[in-house]
Design an enzyme around this catalytic site. Structure first.
Site, PDB file in Angstrom:
ATOM      1  N   SER A  16       0.726  -1.384   0.036  1.00 11.64           N
ATOM      2  CA  SER A  16       0.008  -0.039   0.055  1.00 11.64           C
ATOM      3  C   SER A  16       0.895   1.309  -0.082  1.00 11.64           C
ATOM      4  O   SER A  16       1.916   1.253   0.404  1.00 11.64           O
ATOM      5  CB  SER A  16      -0.755   0.057   1.371  1.00 11.64           C
ATOM      6  OG  SER A  16      -0.027   0.515   2.319  1.00 11.64           O
ATOM      7  N   ASP A  17       0.331   2.156  -0.370  1.00  9.47           N
ATOM      8  CA  ASP A  17       0.930   3.692  -0.202  1.00  9.47           C
ATOM      9  C   ASP A  17       0.908   4.019   1.323  1.00  9.47           C
ATOM     10  O   ASP A  17       0.038   3.243   2.205  1.00  9.47           O
ATOM     11  CB  ASP A  17       0.404   4.799  -1.221  1.00  9.47           C
ATOM     12  CG  ASP A  17       1.525   5.788  -1.436  1.00  9.47           C
ATOM     13  OD1 ASP A  17       2.411   5.970  -0.526  1.00  9.47           O
ATOM     14  OD2 ASP A  17       1.440   6.492  -2.259  1.00  9.47           O
ATOM     15  N   TYR A  18       1.644   5.010   1.684  1.00  4.85           N
ATOM     16  CA  TYR A  18       1.761   5.338   2.991  1.00  4.85           C
ATOM     17  C   TYR A  18       0.349   5.636   3.909  1.00  4.85           C
ATOM     18  O   TYR A  18      -0.526   6.515   3.019  1.00  4.85           O
ATOM     19  CB  TYR A  18       2.450   6.776   3.143  1.00  4.85           C
ATOM     20  CG  TYR A  18       3.361   7.146   4.237  1.00  4.85           C
ATOM     21  CD1 TYR A  18       4.345   7.084   4.605  1.00  4.85           C
ATOM     22  CD2 TYR A  18       2.251   7.794   5.418  1.00  4.85           C
ATOM     23  CE1 TYR A  18       4.915   7.418   5.770  1.00  4.85           C
ATOM     24  CE2 TYR A  18       2.992   8.258   6.500  1.00  4.85           C
ATOM     25  CZ  TYR A  18       4.539   8.100   6.613  1.00  4.85           C
ATOM     26  OH  TYR A  18       4.964   8.192   7.998  1.00  4.85           O
TER      27      TYR A  18
END
Length: 752
Positions: free
Chosen positions: A299-301
């Site tokens: 996932s992104d942040y």
């Protein structure tokens, strides 16, 4: 004939043998790989992963799916994170770096943990680690994928020497909206150009074996359609058709898969109502089932927890369930997987088989990186790699190849050889931090050569008069007088304008694309001196520069050139390097034209300046200020001799297009020859032209070269009304040109 062994004895022997096997298994160190029995290396890895999964607790499995943010300034893990490593609850980190720091954390994983699976260290190495190269949009301006591959390879070498295994690059999002700040991280507006650079950067980071000590695992991001954010506002909604996904957003990602990319990162945005991090269509149906991708998805942040803000998850447990079931393997920074996974399994909302699948993807990445065999890096070698002078030489060369000459009236450039005093002025003329741009890895501001520095190295300090005029945001005109005085006291001026670095990249959307603050007023004041001057732009997106385009004698688009910025700018302005870059994105006349791109659809009422009731504006021309593929040189080139053979092919046939390019000027220089195609009549509407090939060539004065391009099924396909990729019979037009406008024109047909 041997005597039969009595049954009781046989049973005893079997029991003894089983005990010996069990003892052997127990004696295998927990961090060791099980003995290999398969011949195929991939089968061997899968068998080893099977063994790990059989021995791991559910909590340890969830730990492999957790990535936490190390301390950014030091690159070290905090003590609470190290305790998680000891307990097998942390599989990877973000921002952990430095040979000593990563080795120290790795020793905890392999010597103090009962699990003894190596840690994975990820870091944003976007356009360089210690040596900062031009931003990706600038490298795409080189139209030289070998240059992008080389810069990524150097970045990988530096990063791996510093203990980094995994970069979150390349960003391969295509966008037609320069208000979106992250346009700076990609290759611009075109699918074909973006796909070529996507593959090149993957090859550069990974090579043919990313377990090597000078390579890292690459990440194709952001999956998917992040560049379609409404209004160009970062993180915003994306509502698009499946046709547009497949024709426009998917291809650069598919190119990354074909190049062997190790990992994908999910995007922050929703896609047609379903956030990407919890979207099974893109994560499972397309990525896994259609494309057979067997790598890791991160996932992104905090994107998993953000499913709550999206309104599709009620709480952290909901978010974890949605993301894991959809196919997200690793959660970056937020902790919904680790804190809710066991309960979700117990409640039947998540199967342990789904968790095992995600863990398999993570362990597979660690094996392919060679971490089980070589978990540590050579601390003594780090400094030498990071200070290798060849890296800076390449940064200077690639920066020069990335610059685009937008205007050069009356031969204002290159600057005259007899210049003895030059004014170097403007808000970015001596700003080290701004010349690196956004996402600078572990780059050091003090290493940067500014434009002022670059000219002083050539002309000496007495030969350069410097005045800033104003800072990059230019809210005050108080320093304009000093800049004007410096210009008046010089033979010529170099005016360095553009955006501060913080105005590009993530969370840096703009509603206007003018020069910041009062920079245009400063330029007008310098113009009023009637001294010769040239404008150097440093920015991370196309800007609206109509006044400068009409009035400045010369404009050089330098983007953010990186560590060697000043030397590269001086090389170009003084004629040591003849600029040969081309725009990878159209420059609008104003923001009202956005989205603006060369490969538009014709519409039912194509533009006709004599007819009001056609697709046009009342107050501005349809055309861009500078079109896609445009760029000037200090010499001139001519195209001739177009041939298209054969003139008719079947859908699986191949067309050969040839043309000759000649340097008709007095200097050696580079030209980028471009091939465009149009399907004249089809079952669905097609663009007015689409890039399908290009080549950058270097020619001496008077030298010519014949170039050959080939078009096959992949270049002519469209997605029909039923969603099938087909090549339809009909007429096609081709252009060989030096930009997306005009060129030599030919044709061929496809027969059914």
């Amino acid at each position: 004939m041997s005597k039969p062994v009595p049954v009781p004895v046989r049973i005893a022997l079997v029991v003894a043998l089983a005990a010996l096997i069990a003892l052997a298994v127990l004696l295998v160190p927990r961090g060791s790989s099980p003995p290999a029995t398969a011949q195929d290396p991939n089968d061997e890895i899968e068998a080893q992963i099977d063994d790990w999964l059989s021995r791991m607790t559910l909590e340890q499995k969830l730990g492999q799916l957790q990535q936490l943010d190390a301390d950014f300034p030091t690159g070290r893990l905090r003590e609470d994170q190290l305790q998680m490593v000891r307990e097998g609850r942390l599989g990877s980190t973000l921002n952990g770096r430095g040979a000593a720091a990563t080795n120290a954390a790795q020793r905890v994983a392999l010597e103090e943990s009962s699990l003894r699976i190596p840690l994975l260290f990820g870091f944003d190495v976007i356009h360089g680690y210690r040596t900062v190269f031009p931003v990706p949009l600038a490298e795409a301006s080189s139209w030289d994928p070998a240059a992008a591959e080389r810069s990524a390879a150097i970045a990988a070498r530096e990063a791996r020497a510093a203990g980094v295994h995994w970069t979150f690059a390349p960003m391969v999002d295509v966008t037609r909206d320069p208000r979106w700040g992250r346009i700076v991280e990609g290759a611009g507006e075109d699918v074909f150009l973006g796909s070529v650079f996507s593959a090149a950067r993957v090859r550069g980071f990974q090579g043919d074996d990313y377990s090597r000590p000078d390579r890292v695992a690459a990440t194709a991001k952001h999956w998917v359609a992040y560049g379609g954010a409404e209004a160009g506002r970062d993180y915003n909604t994306v509502d698009t058709s499946e046709r547009r996904l497949r024709e426009f957003y998917f291809p650069p990602f598919r190119a990354a898969v074909d190049a062997g990319v190790a990992t994908f990162m999910t995007s922050f945005n929703e896609i047609n109502g379903v956030p990407a991090t919890a979207n099974p269509f893109v994560l499972r149906d397309v990525l896994r089932d259609e494309w057979s991708f067997d790598g890791t998805v991160i996932s992104d942040y905090t994107a998993v927890r953000e499913l709550i803000a999206h309104g599709v998850a009620a709480d952290d447990a909901d978010a974890a369930q949605l993301a894991l079931n959809a196919g997200t393997d690793i959660e970056m920074v937020s902790r919904t997987f680790a804190e809710n996974g066991a309960r979700l399994v117990a409640d039947g909302r998540l199967s342990e088989a789904t968790i095992d699948e995600a863990v398999r993807h993570v362990l597979r990445l660690k094996y392919r990186l060679g971490l089980f065999d070589r978990p540590y890096v050579d601390e003594a070698a780090e400094a030498a790699v990071l200070s290798d002078p060849e890296h800076r030489r390449e940064a200077r060369r690639i920066a020069g190849r990335s610059m685009v000459l937008l205007k050069n009236d009356g031969g204002a450039l290159p600057l005259a050889d007899n210049l003895r005093r030059v004014a170097v002025v403007g808000p970015l003329a001596d700003s080290q931090v701004d010349m690196m741009g956004t996402w600078i890895g572990d780059g050091k501001e003090g290493d940067v050569v500014t434009v002022r520095d670059g000219f002083e190295q050539v002309l000496g300090r007495r030969g350069v008069r410097y005045a800033q005029g104003c800072d990059a945001e230019c809210r005050s005109s108080g320093g304009f007088g000093n800049a004007v005085a410096a210009v008046r006291g010089s033979q010529a001026a170099v005016v360095v304008l553009g955006e501060p670095w913080s105005w590009s990249g993530e969370a840096s959307s703009r509603s206007q694309l003018d020069l910041p603050g009062r920079q245009l007023q400063l330029l007008r004041a310098i113009h009023a001196t009637r001294k010769p001057y040239v404008v150097v732009l440093m920015n991370g997106r196309p800007l609206t520069i109509d006044w400068a385009a009409r009035n400045a004698p010369a404009i050089l688009e330098a983007w953010y050139p990186g560590t060697e910025a000043g030397n590269a700018v001086a090389d170009v302005l003084l004629g040591k390097v003849n600029p040969g870059g081309k725009l990878p994105v159209s420059f609008p006349r104003n923001v009202g034209q956005i989205p603006l791109h060369y490969d538009e659809k014709p519409t039912g009422r194509p533009f006709d300046p004599a007819n009001k009731y056609t697709s046009k504006y009342l107050d501005v021309d349809n055309s861009p200020q500078y079109p896609f593929g445009f760029g000037l040189s200090y010499t001139r080139f001519a195209l001739s001799g177009l041939t298209v053979t054969p003139d008719s092919i079947t859908p699986d046939g191949e067309v050969t297009v040839t043309a000759t390019v000649r340097n008709t000027g007095r200097r050696a220089g580079d030209e980028v020859v471009q091939l465009y195609v149009r399907d004249r009549v089809a079952s669905v509407t097609r663009p007015v032209r689409s890039l399908r090939g290009f080549e950058r060539v270097t020619l001496e004065p008077g030298q010519s070269r014949q170039l050959t391009f080939r078009l096959d099924r992949s270049d002519l396909e469209l997605i029909d009304r039923d969603g099938n990729p087909v090549v339809e019979p009909g007429a096609f037009t081709v252009w060989v040109s030096t930009s997306s406008v005009g060129g030599l024109e030919g044709s061929f047909s496809v027969t059914g």
